[in-house]
Design an enzyme around this catalytic site. Structure first.
Site, PDB file in Angstrom:
ATOM      1  N   PHE A  63      -2.067   7.206 -41.432  1.00  0.00           N
ATOM      2  CA  PHE A  63      -3.247   7.044 -42.301  1.00  0.00           C
ATOM      3  C   PHE A  63      -4.063   5.814 -41.885  1.00  0.00           C
ATOM      4  O   PHE A  63      -5.284   5.779 -42.047  1.00  0.00           O
ATOM      5  CB  PHE A  63      -2.780   6.900 -43.761  1.00  0.00           C
ATOM      6  CG  PHE A  63      -3.892   6.921 -44.767  1.00  0.00           C
ATOM      7  CD1 PHE A  63      -4.481   8.111 -45.146  1.00  0.00           C
ATOM      8  CD2 PHE A  63      -4.353   5.737 -45.339  1.00  0.00           C
ATOM      9  CE1 PHE A  63      -5.513   8.133 -46.071  1.00  0.00           C
ATOM     10  CE2 PHE A  63      -5.381   5.742 -46.268  1.00  0.00           C
ATOM     11  CZ  PHE A  63      -5.963   6.946 -46.635  1.00  0.00           C
ATOM     12  N   GLU A  64      -3.387   4.801 -41.333  1.00  0.00           N
ATOM     13  CA  GLU A  64      -4.060   3.548 -40.937  1.00  0.00           C
ATOM     14  C   GLU A  64      -4.605   3.611 -39.499  1.00  0.00           C
ATOM     15  O   GLU A  64      -5.277   2.666 -39.046  1.00  0.00           O
ATOM     16  CB  GLU A  64      -3.100   2.361 -41.044  1.00  0.00           C
ATOM     17  CG  GLU A  64      -2.847   1.887 -42.472  1.00  0.00           C
ATOM     18  CD  GLU A  64      -1.936   2.802 -43.269  1.00  0.00           C
ATOM     19  OE1 GLU A  64      -1.005   3.382 -42.675  1.00  0.00           O
ATOM     20  OE2 GLU A  64      -2.171   2.960 -44.483  1.00  0.00           O
ATOM     21  N   VAL A  87       3.272  13.076 -37.740  1.00  0.00           N
ATOM     22  CA  VAL A  87       3.345  13.462 -39.154  1.00  0.00           C
ATOM     23  C   VAL A  87       4.125  14.781 -39.215  1.00  0.00           C
ATOM     24  O   VAL A  87       3.735  15.767 -38.589  1.00  0.00           O
ATOM     25  CB  VAL A  87       1.946  13.633 -39.780  1.00  0.00           C
ATOM     26  CG1 VAL A  87       2.067  13.748 -41.301  1.00  0.00           C
ATOM     27  CG2 VAL A  87       1.026  12.470 -39.419  1.00  0.00           C
ATOM     28  N   ILE A  88       5.254  14.742 -39.930  1.00  0.00           N
ATOM     29  CA  ILE A  88       6.158  15.898 -39.950  1.00  0.00           C
ATOM     30  C   ILE A  88       6.110  16.551 -41.327  1.00  0.00           C
ATOM     31  O   ILE A  88       6.418  15.911 -42.329  1.00  0.00           O
ATOM     32  CB  ILE A  88       7.588  15.446 -39.576  1.00  0.00           C
ATOM     33  CG1 ILE A  88       7.571  14.823 -38.164  1.00  0.00           C
ATOM     34  CG2 ILE A  88       8.553  16.625 -39.638  1.00  0.00           C
ATOM     35  CD1 ILE A  88       8.902  14.263 -37.704  1.00  0.00           C
ATOM     36  N   HIS A  94       2.763  14.930 -48.824  1.00  0.00           N
ATOM     37  CA  HIS A  94       1.314  14.759 -48.659  1.00  0.00           C
ATOM     38  C   HIS A  94       0.930  14.832 -47.176  1.00  0.00           C
ATOM     39  O   HIS A  94       0.035  14.164 -46.698  1.00  0.00           O
ATOM     40  CB  HIS A  94       0.824  13.484 -49.333  1.00  0.00           C
ATOM     41  CG  HIS A  94       1.457  12.209 -48.855  1.00  0.00           C
ATOM     42  ND1 HIS A  94       2.812  12.051 -48.666  1.00  0.00           N
ATOM     43  CD2 HIS A  94       0.910  11.024 -48.522  1.00  0.00           C
ATOM     44  CE1 HIS A  94       3.059  10.830 -48.244  1.00  0.00           C
ATOM     45  NE2 HIS A  94       1.921  10.184 -48.142  1.00  0.00           N
ATOM     46  N   ARG A 133       7.044  18.076 -27.973  1.00  0.00           N
ATOM     47  CA  ARG A 133       5.681  17.688 -27.553  1.00  0.00           C
ATOM     48  C   ARG A 133       5.610  16.225 -27.109  1.00  0.00           C
ATOM     49  O   ARG A 133       4.535  15.657 -26.952  1.00  0.00           O
ATOM     50  CB  ARG A 133       4.702  17.931 -28.705  1.00  0.00           C
ATOM     51  CG  ARG A 133       4.614  19.401 -29.044  1.00  0.00           C
ATOM     52  CD  ARG A 133       3.796  19.696 -30.274  1.00  0.00           C
ATOM     53  NE  ARG A 133       4.114  21.036 -30.773  1.00  0.00           N
ATOM     54  CZ  ARG A 133       3.641  21.545 -31.895  1.00  0.00           C
ATOM     55  NH1 ARG A 133       2.801  20.853 -32.638  1.00  0.00           N
ATOM     56  NH2 ARG A 133       3.990  22.758 -32.287  1.00  0.00           N
TER      57      ARG A 133
HETATM   58  N1  INI Z   1       2.747   8.308 -41.906  1.00  0.00           N
HETATM   59  C1  INI Z   1       3.007   8.887 -40.713  1.00  0.00           C
HETATM   60  O1  INI Z   1       2.502   8.408 -39.680  1.00  0.00           O
HETATM   61  N2  INI Z   1       3.813   9.966 -40.610  1.00  0.00           N
HETATM   62  C2  INI Z   1       4.389  10.528 -41.709  1.00  0.00           C
HETATM   63  O2  INI Z   1       5.119  11.549 -41.538  1.00  0.00           O
HETATM   64  C3  INI Z   1       4.145   9.950 -42.976  1.00  0.00           C
HETATM   65  N3  INI Z   1       4.746  10.507 -44.155  1.00  0.00           N
HETATM   66  O3  INI Z   1       5.696  11.281 -44.037  1.00  0.00           O
HETATM   67  O4  INI Z   1       4.362  10.182 -45.297  1.00  0.00           O
HETATM   68  C4  INI Z   1       3.296   8.819 -43.050  1.00  0.00           C
HETATM   69  N4  INI Z   1       3.025   8.239 -44.266  1.00  0.00           N
HETATM   70  C5  INI Z   1       2.510   6.901 -44.394  1.00  0.00           C
HETATM   71  C6  INI Z   1       0.989   6.826 -44.357  1.00  0.00           C
HETATM   72  O5  INI Z   1       0.521   7.083 -43.055  1.00  0.00           O
HETATM   73  C7  INI Z   1       0.479   5.457 -44.785  1.00  0.00           C
HETATM   74  O6  INI Z   1       1.013   4.465 -43.935  1.00  0.00           O
HETATM   75  C8  INI Z   1       0.856   5.100 -46.242  1.00  0.00           C
HETATM   76  O7  INI Z   1       0.432   6.118 -47.114  1.00  0.00           O
HETATM   77  C9  INI Z   1       0.198   3.751 -46.655  1.00  0.00           C
HETATM   78  O8  INI Z   1      -1.226   3.833 -46.608  1.00  0.00           O
END
Ligand code: INI
Length: 163
Positions: A63-64, A87-88, A94, A133
């Protein structure tokens, strides 16, 4: 399977010599993202990018990644950015939100800054697909594909830079 066997083949003669590349890695699912980063290293070296011209940063999760990419893209220090994440679906309720926002954010960063940002995020059903992958040398690794994309798009931007 190697870079180009499945997706777009790299243009002939593609050369990354002298390019500066930013790599932003999410720390979620770090073992997978580390494999992608190894693929990026192999891909950039094969194209002549000097490891000293690679700026490495990490962010908490996928997300960041767009924010990390924006920071590097506007720093004036890089010609392109590569975002790496995993992201799995099976492991997050979510999934759609994290994967979707990462993809939309990355597109927004490259279109608003004019600095190409390669999408090296695995969005998979399970860990087995993520491993498939992000294989080692000679296998398919999305990080290697992203390295080619970053160099190709950096060269495209360079050829058409306003004088
Ligand atoms: N972030 C990921 O890169 N992969 C994931 O599978 C994942 N899951 O499973 O939730 C994930 N969550 C964290 C998200 O990217 C943020 O860091 C968090 O929501 C704080 O903003």
């Amino acid at each position: 399977m190697t870079a180009g066997d499945k997706g777009a083949a790299p243009p002939p003669g593609l050369d990354g010599t002298g390019l500066r590349i930013g790599v932003v890695r999410a720390r979620w699912n770090a073992p997978i993202v580390d494999r992608l980063a190894e693929g990026v290293g192999r891909g950039l070296s094969a194209l002549g990018v000097d490891p000293g011209d690679v700026v490495d940063e990490t962010v908490p999760g996928s997300f960041e990644l767009p924010m990390g990419a924006h920071i590097l893209a506007t720093s004036g220090r890089v010609d392109a950015v590569i975002c790496l994440g995993s992201v799995i679906r099976g492991e997050t309720s979510h999934y759609e939100l994290v994967a979707g926002e990462a993809a939309a954010g990355i597109q927004q960063v490259q279109l608003t800054t004019g600095v190409p940002v390669a999408f090296g995020i695995l969005t998979t059903e399970d860990e087995a697909q993520a491993l498939e992958r992000s294989e080692g040398a000679g296998g398919h690794n999305v990080g290697e594909d992203a390295a080619v994309v970053a160099v190709e798009m950096a060269r495209l931007a360079e050829r058409h830079r306003p004088r």
